[in-house]
Scaffold this motif. Structure first.
Motif, PDB file in Angstrom:
ATOM      1  N   PHE A 290       0.847  -1.186   0.000  1.00 16.83           N
ATOM      2  CA  PHE A 290       0.000   0.000   0.000  1.00 16.83           C
ATOM      3  C   PHE A 290       0.891   1.248   0.000  1.00 16.83           C
ATOM      4  O   PHE A 290       0.680   2.185  -0.774  1.00 16.83           O
ATOM      5  N   ARG A 291       1.902   1.247   0.861  1.00 21.35           N
ATOM      6  CA  ARG A 291       2.842   2.370   0.945  1.00 21.35           C
ATOM      7  C   ARG A 291       3.591   2.535  -0.375  1.00 21.35           C
ATOM      8  O   ARG A 291       3.755   3.651  -0.877  1.00 21.35           O
ATOM      9  N   ASP A 292       4.061   1.430  -0.952  1.00 18.25           N
ATOM     10  CA  ASP A 292       4.791   1.486  -2.215  1.00 18.25           C
ATOM     11  C   ASP A 292       3.944   2.074  -3.331  1.00 18.25           C
ATOM     12  O   ASP A 292       4.441   2.858  -4.148  1.00 18.25           O
ATOM     13  N   THR A 293       2.680   1.702  -3.371  1.00 17.51           N
ATOM     14  CA  THR A 293       1.771   2.240  -4.397  1.00 17.51           C
ATOM     15  C   THR A 293       1.665   3.752  -4.268  1.00 17.51           C
ATOM     16  O   THR A 293       1.726   4.475  -5.266  1.00 17.51           O
ATOM     17  N   THR A 294       1.529   4.221  -3.051  1.00 16.05           N
ATOM     18  CA  THR A 294       1.437   5.670  -2.814  1.00 16.05           C
ATOM     19  C   THR A 294       2.713   6.370  -3.253  1.00 16.05           C
ATOM     20  O   THR A 294       2.669   7.391  -3.949  1.00 16.05           O
ATOM     21  N   MET A 295       3.860   5.818  -2.872  1.00 16.31           N
ATOM     22  CA  MET A 295       5.136   6.449  -3.225  1.00 16.31           C
ATOM     23  C   MET A 295       5.390   6.418  -4.726  1.00 16.31           C
ATOM     24  O   MET A 295       5.865   7.408  -5.292  1.00 16.31           O
TER      25      MET A 295
ATOM     26  N   LYS B 201       5.939   9.685  -7.144  1.00 18.06           N
ATOM     27  CA  LYS B 201       7.129   9.821  -7.999  1.00 18.06           C
ATOM     28  C   LYS B 201       6.734   9.988  -9.460  1.00 18.06           C
ATOM     29  O   LYS B 201       7.319  10.796 -10.180  1.00 18.06           O
ATOM     30  N   ALA B 202       5.765   9.206  -9.925  1.00 17.25           N
ATOM     31  CA  ALA B 202       5.348   9.276 -11.329  1.00 17.25           C
ATOM     32  C   ALA B 202       4.756  10.634 -11.659  1.00 17.25           C
ATOM     33  O   ALA B 202       5.045  11.209 -12.707  1.00 17.25           O
ATOM     34  N   ILE B 203       3.941  11.155 -10.762  1.00 18.84           N
ATOM     35  CA  ILE B 203       3.328  12.462 -11.001  1.00 18.84           C
ATOM     36  C   ILE B 203       4.389  13.557 -10.964  1.00 18.84           C
ATOM     37  O   ILE B 203       4.396  14.453 -11.804  1.00 18.84           O
ATOM     38  N   LYS B 204       5.311  13.470 -10.007  1.00 17.42           N
ATOM     39  CA  LYS B 204       6.393  14.466  -9.919  1.00 17.42           C
ATOM     40  C   LYS B 204       7.264  14.408 -11.167  1.00 17.42           C
ATOM     41  O   LYS B 204       7.609  15.435 -11.736  1.00 17.42           O
ATOM     42  N   SER B 205       7.601  13.206 -11.601  1.00 17.22           N
ATOM     43  CA  SER B 205       8.420  13.030 -12.797  1.00 17.22           C
ATOM     44  C   SER B 205       7.712  13.594 -14.025  1.00 17.22           C
ATOM     45  O   SER B 205       8.334  14.251 -14.858  1.00 17.22           O
ATOM     46  N   GLN B 206       6.420  13.343 -14.099  1.00 18.31           N
ATOM     47  CA  GLN B 206       5.640  13.840 -15.229  1.00 18.31           C
ATOM     48  C   GLN B 206       5.630  15.370 -15.243  1.00 18.31           C
ATOM     49  O   GLN B 206       5.808  15.983 -16.284  1.00 18.31           O
ATOM     50  N   LYS B 207       5.470  15.977 -14.092  1.00 20.54           N
ATOM     51  CA  LYS B 207       5.464  17.448 -14.014  1.00 20.54           C
ATOM     52  C   LYS B 207       6.822  18.020 -14.373  1.00 20.54           C
ATOM     53  O   LYS B 207       6.913  19.035 -15.061  1.00 20.54           O
TER      54      LYS B 207
ATOM     55  N   MET C 241      -3.283   7.864 -11.470  1.00 19.86           N
ATOM     56  CA  MET C 241      -4.153   7.835 -10.293  1.00 19.86           C
ATOM     57  C   MET C 241      -5.121   6.656 -10.358  1.00 19.86           C
ATOM     58  O   MET C 241      -5.375   6.004  -9.345  1.00 19.86           O
ATOM     59  N   HIS C 242      -5.634   6.366 -11.542  1.00 17.33           N
ATOM     60  CA  HIS C 242      -6.564   5.239 -11.697  1.00 17.33           C
ATOM     61  C   HIS C 242      -5.881   3.916 -11.349  1.00 17.33           C
ATOM     62  O   HIS C 242      -6.446   3.082 -10.635  1.00 17.33           O
TER      63      HIS C 242
ATOM     64  N   ALA D  42      -3.239   3.489  -9.445  1.00 18.51           N
ATOM     65  CA  ALA D  42      -2.940   3.476  -8.013  1.00 18.51           C
ATOM     66  C   ALA D  42      -4.189   3.151  -7.201  1.00 18.51           C
ATOM     67  O   ALA D  42      -4.135   2.347  -6.263  1.00 18.51           O
ATOM     68  N   GLU D  43      -5.306   3.769  -7.557  1.00 21.78           N
ATOM     69  CA  GLU D  43      -6.547   3.501  -6.824  1.00 21.78           C
ATOM     70  C   GLU D  43      -7.004   2.061  -7.015  1.00 21.78           C
ATOM     71  O   GLU D  43      -7.521   1.438  -6.089  1.00 21.78           O
ATOM     72  N   SER D  44      -6.774   1.520  -8.196  1.00 29.77           N
ATOM     73  CA  SER D  44      -7.125   0.121  -8.453  1.00 29.77           C
ATOM     74  C   SER D  44      -6.312  -0.807  -7.559  1.00 29.77           C
ATOM     75  O   SER D  44      -6.843  -1.747  -6.963  1.00 29.77           O
ATOM     76  N   ARG D  45      -5.020  -0.540  -7.436  1.00 27.86           N
ATOM     77  CA  ARG D  45      -4.163  -1.369  -6.585  1.00 27.86           C
ATOM     78  C   ARG D  45      -4.532  -1.218  -5.110  1.00 27.86           C
ATOM     79  O   ARG D  45      -4.552  -2.198  -4.359  1.00 27.86           O
ATOM     80  N   LYS D  46      -4.811   0.009  -4.693  1.00 26.89           N
ATOM     81  CA  LYS D  46      -5.199   0.229  -3.298  1.00 26.89           C
ATOM     82  C   LYS D  46      -6.533  -0.443  -2.983  1.00 26.89           C
ATOM     83  O   LYS D  46      -6.706  -1.015  -1.908  1.00 26.89           O
ATOM     84  N   LYS D  47      -7.455  -0.389  -3.925  1.00 26.50           N
ATOM     85  CA  LYS D  47      -8.754  -1.049  -3.735  1.00 26.50           C
ATOM     86  C   LYS D  47      -8.554  -2.552  -3.573  1.00 26.50           C
ATOM     87  O   LYS D  47      -9.178  -3.177  -2.710  1.00 26.50           O
ATOM     88  N   PHE D  48      -7.677  -3.133  -4.389  1.00 25.38           N
ATOM     89  CA  PHE D  48      -7.362  -4.550  -4.283  1.00 25.38           C
ATOM     90  C   PHE D  48      -6.807  -4.871  -2.896  1.00 25.38           C
ATOM     91  O   PHE D  48      -7.240  -5.827  -2.247  1.00 25.38           O
ATOM     92  N   LEU D  49      -5.855  -4.069  -2.424  1.00 24.03           N
ATOM     93  CA  LEU D  49      -5.253  -4.321  -1.109  1.00 24.03           C
ATOM     94  C   LEU D  49      -6.269  -4.153   0.015  1.00 24.03           C
ATOM     95  O   LEU D  49      -6.276  -4.930   0.970  1.00 24.03           O
ATOM     96  N   ARG D  50      -7.156  -3.161  -0.118  1.00 26.96           N
ATOM     97  CA  ARG D  50      -8.207  -2.988   0.904  1.00 26.96           C
ATOM     98  C   ARG D  50      -9.152  -4.184   0.909  1.00 26.96           C
ATOM     99  O   ARG D  50      -9.604  -4.624   1.969  1.00 26.96           O
ATOM    100  N   SER D  51      -9.434  -4.741  -0.263  1.00 26.87           N
ATOM    101  CA  SER D  51     -10.320  -5.914  -0.302  1.00 26.87           C
ATOM    102  C   SER D  51      -9.644  -7.111   0.357  1.00 26.87           C
ATOM    103  O   SER D  51     -10.309  -7.921   1.000  1.00 26.87           O
ATOM    104  N   ILE D  52      -8.340  -7.218   0.218  1.00 26.50           N
ATOM    105  CA  ILE D  52      -7.588  -8.292   0.867  1.00 26.50           C
ATOM    106  C   ILE D  52      -7.642  -8.113   2.380  1.00 26.50           C
ATOM    107  O   ILE D  52      -7.820  -9.076   3.126  1.00 26.50           O
TER     108      ILE D  52
END
Length: 102
Positions: free
Chosen positions: A41-46, A50-56, A77-78, A80-90
């Motif tokens: 979960f933490r890795d997904t956030t980080m 990083k991806a958004i910062k790199s893109q900017k 963002m989509h 990341a949210e998909s991965r977080k949703k998966f982890l929350r379901s777990i």
């Protein structure tokens, strides 16, 4: 791993299932399972940050890009949210041992 979808999620699910199946023989696996979920979960956030910062940074330094080559902020963002949703379901379907171990 086949069948489409997010390969990372499939690998994570396989590892979590393995840990879940073996918790009866080794109670420490319950805590390992919780650790992996929290870490992913933490890795997904980080990774998202990083991806958004790199893109900017690329947008400000290079000007225009080919739309097909650059992943949009919405796509990042989509995913990341998909991965977080998966982890929350777990987490919601976590084994009952979590509440009984001390």
């Amino acid at each position: 791993v086949s069948g489409g979808g997010d390969e990372i999620q499939q690998l994570q699910k396989a590892l979590l299932d393995y840990l879940d199946e073996n918790t009866e023989t080794d109670a420490s696996l319950v805590f390992s399972r919780k650790f992996y979920i929290a870490q992913w979960f933490r890795d997904t956030t980080m990774e998202t940050e990083k991806a958004i910062k790199s893109q900017k940074d690329e947008d400000s330094s290079e000007g225009t890009h080919h739309a097909k080559d650059v992943e949009t902020t919405g796509q990042i963002m989509h995913r990341a949210e998909s991965r977080k949703k998966f982890l929350r379901s777990i987490i919601k379907t976590a084994p009952s041992q979590f509440s009984t171990l001390k």
